[in-house]
Design a protein around this motif. Sequence first.
Motif, PDB file in Angstrom:
ATOM      1  N   ASP A  11      -9.654  18.618 -16.875  1.00 34.38           N
ATOM      2  CA  ASP A  11     -10.074  19.005 -18.131  1.00 34.38           C
ATOM      3  C   ASP A  11     -10.662  17.792 -18.789  1.00 34.38           C
ATOM      4  O   ASP A  11      -9.716  16.792 -19.547  1.00 34.38           O
ATOM      5  CB  ASP A  11      -8.781  19.703 -18.862  1.00 34.38           C
ATOM      6  N   VAL A  12     -12.050  17.798 -18.914  1.00 39.64           N
ATOM      7  CA  VAL A  12     -12.549  16.423 -19.263  1.00 39.64           C
ATOM      8  C   VAL A  12     -12.262  16.159 -20.784  1.00 39.64           C
ATOM      9  O   VAL A  12     -11.790  15.177 -21.245  1.00 39.64           O
ATOM     10  CB  VAL A  12     -13.990  16.436 -19.122  1.00 39.64           C
ATOM     11  N   VAL A  13     -12.414  17.244 -21.561  1.00 42.64           N
ATOM     12  CA  VAL A  13     -12.302  16.961 -22.932  1.00 42.64           C
ATOM     13  C   VAL A  13     -10.619  16.658 -23.576  1.00 42.64           C
ATOM     14  O   VAL A  13     -10.657  15.761 -23.999  1.00 42.64           O
ATOM     15  CB  VAL A  13     -12.704  18.267 -23.879  1.00 42.64           C
ATOM     16  N   GLY A  14      -9.556  17.322 -22.610  1.00 37.23           N
ATOM     17  CA  GLY A  14      -8.442  17.111 -22.986  1.00 37.23           C
ATOM     18  C   GLY A  14      -7.993  15.701 -22.208  1.00 37.23           C
ATOM     19  O   GLY A  14      -7.109  14.952 -23.017  1.00 37.23           O
ATOM     20  N   ALA A  15      -8.397  15.309 -21.095  1.00 35.46           N
ATOM     21  CA  ALA A  15      -8.293  13.656 -20.836  1.00 35.46           C
ATOM     22  C   ALA A  15      -8.886  12.938 -21.710  1.00 35.46           C
ATOM     23  O   ALA A  15      -8.182  11.752 -21.896  1.00 35.46           O
ATOM     24  CB  ALA A  15      -8.868  13.633 -19.346  1.00 35.46           C
ATOM     25  N   LEU A  16     -10.136  13.100 -22.253  1.00 26.79           N
ATOM     26  CA  LEU A  16     -10.766  11.935 -23.064  1.00 26.79           C
ATOM     27  C   LEU A  16      -9.789  11.879 -24.384  1.00 26.79           C
ATOM     28  O   LEU A  16      -9.630  10.924 -24.954  1.00 26.79           O
ATOM     29  CB  LEU A  16     -12.117  12.382 -23.284  1.00 26.79           C
ATOM     30  N   GLU A  17      -9.406  13.315 -25.010  1.00 26.62           N
ATOM     31  CA  GLU A  17      -8.707  13.508 -26.260  1.00 26.62           C
ATOM     32  C   GLU A  17      -7.561  12.769 -26.040  1.00 26.62           C
ATOM     33  O   GLU A  17      -7.119  11.881 -26.908  1.00 26.62           O
ATOM     34  CB  GLU A  17      -8.804  14.839 -26.459  1.00 26.62           C
ATOM     35  N   ILE A  61     -13.765  21.242 -16.079  1.00 27.25           N
ATOM     36  CA  ILE A  61     -13.404  22.383 -16.755  1.00 27.25           C
ATOM     37  C   ILE A  61     -14.490  22.651 -17.873  1.00 27.25           C
ATOM     38  O   ILE A  61     -15.000  23.701 -18.100  1.00 27.25           O
ATOM     39  CB  ILE A  61     -12.159  22.597 -17.721  1.00 27.25           C
ATOM     40  N   GLU A  62     -14.867  21.562 -18.463  1.00 23.68           N
ATOM     41  CA  GLU A  62     -15.761  21.618 -19.655  1.00 23.68           C
ATOM     42  C   GLU A  62     -17.312  21.035 -18.842  1.00 23.68           C
ATOM     43  O   GLU A  62     -17.480  19.865 -18.689  1.00 23.68           O
ATOM     44  CB  GLU A  62     -15.475  20.514 -20.651  1.00 23.68           C
ATOM     45  N   CYS A  63     -17.971  21.916 -18.775  1.00 21.74           N
ATOM     46  CA  CYS A  63     -19.213  21.677 -18.002  1.00 21.74           C
ATOM     47  C   CYS A  63     -20.312  20.843 -18.872  1.00 21.74           C
ATOM     48  O   CYS A  63     -21.348  20.257 -18.385  1.00 21.74           O
ATOM     49  CB  CYS A  63     -20.017  22.794 -17.496  1.00 21.74           C
ATOM     50  N   GLU A  64     -20.228  20.716 -20.281  1.00 20.41           N
ATOM     51  CA  GLU A  64     -21.040  19.939 -20.923  1.00 20.41           C
ATOM     52  C   GLU A  64     -20.726  18.440 -21.116  1.00 20.41           C
ATOM     53  O   GLU A  64     -21.584  17.886 -21.610  1.00 20.41           O
ATOM     54  CB  GLU A  64     -20.966  20.566 -22.516  1.00 20.41           C
ATOM     55  N   THR A  65     -19.530  17.983 -20.291  1.00 22.74           N
ATOM     56  CA  THR A  65     -19.372  16.810 -20.509  1.00 22.74           C
ATOM     57  C   THR A  65     -19.489  16.154 -19.138  1.00 22.74           C
ATOM     58  O   THR A  65     -18.968  16.713 -18.045  1.00 22.74           O
ATOM     59  CB  THR A  65     -17.903  16.343 -20.889  1.00 22.74           C
ATOM     60  N   HIS A  66     -20.287  14.744 -18.742  1.00 22.89           N
ATOM     61  CA  HIS A  66     -20.235  14.353 -17.720  1.00 22.89           C
ATOM     62  C   HIS A  66     -18.791  13.854 -16.855  1.00 22.89           C
ATOM     63  O   HIS A  66     -17.896  13.590 -17.693  1.00 22.89           O
ATOM     64  CB  HIS A  66     -21.098  12.996 -17.627  1.00 22.89           C
ATOM     65  N   ALA A  67     -18.872  14.388 -15.596  1.00 21.76           N
ATOM     66  CA  ALA A  67     -17.744  14.010 -14.852  1.00 21.76           C
ATOM     67  C   ALA A  67     -18.179  13.715 -13.371  1.00 21.76           C
ATOM     68  O   ALA A  67     -18.949  14.594 -12.918  1.00 21.76           O
ATOM     69  CB  ALA A  67     -16.683  14.899 -14.899  1.00 21.76           C
ATOM     70  N   ALA A  68     -17.432  12.828 -12.900  1.00 25.83           N
ATOM     71  CA  ALA A  68     -18.092  12.488 -11.376  1.00 25.83           C
ATOM     72  C   ALA A  68     -16.767  11.420 -10.745  1.00 25.83           C
ATOM     73  O   ALA A  68     -16.029  10.838 -11.294  1.00 25.83           O
ATOM     74  CB  ALA A  68     -19.275  11.690 -11.384  1.00 25.83           C
ATOM     75  N   VAL A  69     -16.763  11.584  -9.340  1.00 27.87           N
ATOM     76  CA  VAL A  69     -15.666  10.707  -8.604  1.00 27.87           C
ATOM     77  C   VAL A  69     -16.805   9.385  -8.415  1.00 27.87           C
ATOM     78  O   VAL A  69     -17.806   9.514  -7.876  1.00 27.87           O
ATOM     79  CB  VAL A  69     -15.421  11.308  -7.566  1.00 27.87           C
ATOM     80  N   GLY A 108      -6.423   6.098  -3.831  1.00 24.45           N
ATOM     81  CA  GLY A 108      -6.836   5.856  -5.030  1.00 24.45           C
ATOM     82  C   GLY A 108      -8.239   6.717  -5.421  1.00 24.45           C
ATOM     83  O   GLY A 108      -8.874   6.995  -4.639  1.00 24.45           O
ATOM     84  N   LEU A 109      -8.179   7.256  -6.637  1.00 25.26           N
ATOM     85  CA  LEU A 109      -9.479   7.942  -6.966  1.00 25.26           C
ATOM     86  C   LEU A 109      -9.724   7.422  -8.300  1.00 25.26           C
ATOM     87  O   LEU A 109      -9.008   6.965  -9.314  1.00 25.26           O
ATOM     88  CB  LEU A 109      -9.328   9.611  -7.290  1.00 25.26           C
ATOM     89  N   THR A 110     -11.082   6.994  -8.496  1.00 21.86           N
ATOM     90  CA  THR A 110     -11.748   6.520  -9.838  1.00 21.86           C
ATOM     91  C   THR A 110     -12.656   7.620 -10.187  1.00 21.86           C
ATOM     92  O   THR A 110     -13.690   7.990  -9.459  1.00 21.86           O
ATOM     93  CB  THR A 110     -12.284   5.319  -9.772  1.00 21.86           C
ATOM     94  N   LEU A 111     -12.375   8.145 -11.334  1.00 20.32           N
ATOM     95  CA  LEU A 111     -13.111   9.137 -12.132  1.00 20.32           C
ATOM     96  C   LEU A 111     -13.973   8.859 -13.194  1.00 20.32           C
ATOM     97  O   LEU A 111     -13.446   7.909 -14.062  1.00 20.32           O
ATOM     98  CB  LEU A 111     -12.367  10.550 -12.515  1.00 20.32           C
ATOM     99  N   GLU A 112     -15.242   9.204 -13.379  1.00 26.51           N
ATOM    100  CA  GLU A 112     -15.960   9.013 -14.646  1.00 26.51           C
ATOM    101  C   GLU A 112     -15.907  10.290 -15.502  1.00 26.51           C
ATOM    102  O   GLU A 112     -16.244  11.308 -15.167  1.00 26.51           O
ATOM    103  CB  GLU A 112     -17.385   8.739 -14.252  1.00 26.51           C
ATOM    104  N   LEU A 113     -15.487   9.953 -16.676  1.00 28.23           N
ATOM    105  CA  LEU A 113     -15.346  11.076 -17.388  1.00 28.23           C
ATOM    106  C   LEU A 113     -15.991  10.556 -18.849  1.00 28.23           C
ATOM    107  O   LEU A 113     -15.591   9.999 -19.598  1.00 28.23           O
ATOM    108  CB  LEU A 113     -13.756  11.588 -17.766  1.00 28.23           C
ATOM    109  N   GLY A 114     -17.267  11.409 -18.971  1.00 32.17           N
ATOM    110  CA  GLY A 114     -17.816  11.106 -20.231  1.00 32.17           C
ATOM    111  C   GLY A 114     -18.369   9.581 -20.092  1.00 32.17           C
ATOM    112  O   GLY A 114     -19.132   9.449 -19.079  1.00 32.17           O
ATOM    113  N   SER A 115     -18.224   8.627 -21.046  1.00 32.81           N
ATOM    114  CA  SER A 115     -18.515   7.329 -20.751  1.00 32.81           C
ATOM    115  C   SER A 115     -17.604   6.557 -20.257  1.00 32.81           C
ATOM    116  O   SER A 115     -17.536   5.239 -20.446  1.00 32.81           O
ATOM    117  CB  SER A 115     -19.112   7.051 -22.239  1.00 32.81           C
TER     118      SER A 115
END
Length: 139
Positions: A11-17, A61-69, A108-115
């Motif tokens: 949940d990109v928005v939830g994680a960023l918030e 979950i939010e497809c409008e926000t950038h997310a990547a491993v 370990g996992l490093t994720l890019e979420l938004g910026s």
Amino acid sequence: MSTINIRIVVDVVGALEADTLAGSLYMIDDNRLGGSRNQATAELATAVAPGDWIIWTLLPIECETHAAVRAIELSPDICELERKTYRDSDVSYWRGKVKQSVGNLPYGLTLELGSRTRTLNNGAHARLIDASLQRSHNA
């Protein structure tokens, strides 16, 4: 030798918030019969055996926000990793070949979420474990 798919749902928005991945990350694989545990949690234990291929895919979950491993931290002596991109897209995934028995190995996992970039704690979350059951190619 099997191919095991790991889906990382975030949940990109939830994680960023909340400024944390806690409560916003769920991991699922398709190897429950092989012994994988803790499905749909951030503490997925994926059962693997030498010769298996693992494919990690991130599903926001939010497809409008950038997310990547961005990175997966595993010793190349245990799992040889490469980042790939689906043909005719900019969507990436990671693929690794298990080279030896893993025991109970956190990774370990490093994720890019938004910026922002988020790293999962290397001792408390996702891990690889030795497969507990014989798997057939027809299962």
